[in-house]
Design a protein around this motif. Sequence first.
Motif, PDB file in Angstrom:
ATOM      1  N   GLU A  21       0.850  -1.190   0.000  1.00 17.78           N
ATOM      2  CA  GLU A  21       0.000   0.000   0.000  1.00 17.78           C
ATOM      3  C   GLU A  21       0.895   1.253   0.000  1.00 17.78           C
ATOM      4  OE1 GLU A  21      -3.341   0.572  -0.171  1.00 17.78           O
ATOM      5  OE2 GLU A  21      -3.451  -1.550  -0.698  1.00 17.78           O
ATOM      6  N   PRO A  22       0.645   2.185  -0.940  1.00 17.23           N
ATOM      7  CA  PRO A  22       1.534   3.351  -1.059  1.00 17.23           C
ATOM      8  C   PRO A  22       1.454   4.324   0.117  1.00 17.23           C
ATOM      9  CG  PRO A  22      -0.322   3.504  -2.601  1.00 17.23           C
ATOM     10  CD  PRO A  22      -0.401   2.162  -1.964  1.00 17.23           C
ATOM     11  N   ASP A  23       0.260   4.463   0.722  1.00 16.42           N
ATOM     12  CA  ASP A  23       0.127   5.398   1.844  1.00 16.42           C
ATOM     13  C   ASP A  23       0.284   4.640   3.159  1.00 16.42           C
ATOM     14  OD1 ASP A  23      -0.507   7.420  -0.007  1.00 16.42           O
ATOM     15  OD2 ASP A  23      -2.605   6.748  -0.043  1.00 16.42           O
ATOM     16  N   ALA A  24       0.953   5.281   4.100  1.00 15.75           N
ATOM     17  CA  ALA A  24       1.179   4.643   5.403  1.00 15.75           C
ATOM     18  C   ALA A  24      -0.154   4.320   6.071  1.00 15.75           C
ATOM     19  CB  ALA A  24       1.999   5.565   6.283  1.00 15.75           C
ATOM     20  N   ILE A  25      -0.270   3.092   6.567  1.00 17.25           N
ATOM     21  CA  ILE A  25      -1.480   2.666   7.279  1.00 17.25           C
ATOM     22  C   ILE A  25      -1.158   2.707   8.773  1.00 17.25           C
ATOM     23  CG2 ILE A  25      -3.052   0.716   7.696  1.00 17.25           C
ATOM     24  CD1 ILE A  25      -2.471  -0.053   4.722  1.00 17.25           C
TER      25      ILE A  25
END
Length: 299
Positions: A21-25
């Motif tokens: 996933e490109p955005d930090a979770i």
Amino acid sequence: MGFPKQVRLVDVAPRDGLQNEPDAIATDTKLELIDRLANAGLRHIEAASFVSPKWVPQMADHREVMTRLQRRPGVTYSALTPNLKGLENALECGVDEVAVFGAASEAFSKKNINCTIAESLERFTPVLERAQQAGIRVRGYVSCVLGCPYEGEIAPARVAEVSKALFDMGCFEVSLGDTIGTGTPLKAKRMLEAVARDIPMDRLAAHFHDTYGQALANLYAVLEEGVAVIDSSVAGLGGCPYAKGAAGNVASEDVAYLLNGLGIEHGIDLDTLAATGDWITRTIGRPNRSKAGVALAAN
């Protein structure tokens, strides 16, 4: 051989599903996902990956995830540990089980872990030795068992060779991964046949991706041969950064629905699982790739 009476599902969503996933979770979201999966009845959850944050930034909070998760009795929380440093870190965090990963394709091995198949297996020897000292089981992954993005077709004999090497090294289970999802049922059976000559069927797992929509058909084919461990990911999350266009893992909800129809026990509450898939995809803004999950959420 015939269908197994019972199947163990290994949900890999917290690791394999989220790692690209490109955005930090948020760590809290990962922890809630793990807890919801356990609540749905999953007894084997791949929670984290102890790799360098430089390579997989999404897994940079592996230590926090492993130490903060709400451990439930009877649930195994495993982590990927490709090298000794990763294993030592995972052991400090009280990991239950670890996994190493090799490939049946030389080109993929070089692109993915930057070394040949033989070199990758050599690197695992100290990992296996140290894990055995610590009394921790090690699972072996083999990727590209039904095709490679760089080499195309992969001979079943090569898959068997790498699988046997991992098994002989001490891996208690070998998970066979169709990383790019190009396999079809007959190919899956032939590959499994080759591997099962060297490794007992009850030590093998299927890890199939759904890029070409074949994952459930392929799972049906290997279930018929007696495979009783299936890797899946809630809502079909995940993919492979080195395999262009590769869809996610087969969705856990779809596998559970299939197993229900076959009368095979798996211990998972499908409605709770579907609600989990619905929740995580909304939370991270991803489409829900589970057909059964979407249908159940619409009811």
